[in-house]
Design a protein around this motif. Sequence first.
Motif, short mmCIF file in Angstrom:
data_model
loop_
_atom_site.label_atom_id
_atom_site.label_comp_id
_atom_site.label_asym_id
_atom_site.label_seq_id
_atom_site.Cartn_x
_atom_site.Cartn_y
_atom_site.Cartn_z
N ALA A 137 1.23 -1.28 -0.32
CA ALA A 137 0.32 -0.25 0.05
C ALA A 137 0.66 1.52 -0.06
N ARG A 138 0.20 2.48 -0.39
CA ARG A 138 0.45 3.81 -0.68
C ARG A 138 0.97 3.86 0.80
N THR A 144 3.42 6.98 5.53
CA THR A 144 3.60 6.94 4.14
C THR A 144 5.40 6.61 3.27
N GLN A 145 4.29 5.28 2.18
CA GLN A 145 5.51 5.53 1.28
C GLN A 145 6.34 6.67 0.58
N LYS A 159 -4.14 1.97 3.31
CA LYS A 159 -4.83 0.75 4.38
C LYS A 159 -4.52 1.27 5.54
N PRO A 160 -4.95 1.93 6.39
CA PRO A 160 -4.85 2.85 7.34
C PRO A 160 -4.81 1.47 8.91
#
Length: 180
Positions: A137-138, A144-145, A159-160
Amino acid sequence: AHLSPNLPVRRPAQLLLELAEELRAYSESERVDTYFEEFQLRVQAVHEDLSRGPVGGDPVANLESESFAEILRAFADLLRLLDRPVLFILDTCEELSKLPAVGGRIPAIDATFAILERLHDAGPQLRVVFAGRRLLARSGHGWTQGEEGGQGAAIPEEKPYLRLHQIRGFDRVEAVRYLE
């Protein structure tokens, strides 16, 4: 066990069967063995049902069938029969993220998350660790990516519930200290 990264899309019930088989090895309960045998028959029926459906369109549409929903409930029941928390360690990040994108997303990643989210919603104590060098996921819980991610829009935006823990190798001093 080695699981194909295509299972969540092409044979989602097979993914659950493979996981159930791994869990069965950790149970000495005759009740679990009996339930597992029934579960195998149900998986076979689901795959027969899915093979009769149309091919094409949304690659994760087979997760929406009622027969697959029944398999998810049955798997959740199996988890409850074990009567203890379950942890899956899935070393599949590279394999899942290398699959081709379809319509701006990677169906195997979407299907994997959909299956695991539904299992979690079913209530059993289930935790999953995704191992690997690629993100699925980002962004997630507290991360965060970065720009170096390079996987673009094909992986899910957020995806929290997904936490990121970077584990690096030992340097020489740490390795020697560990072995002593």
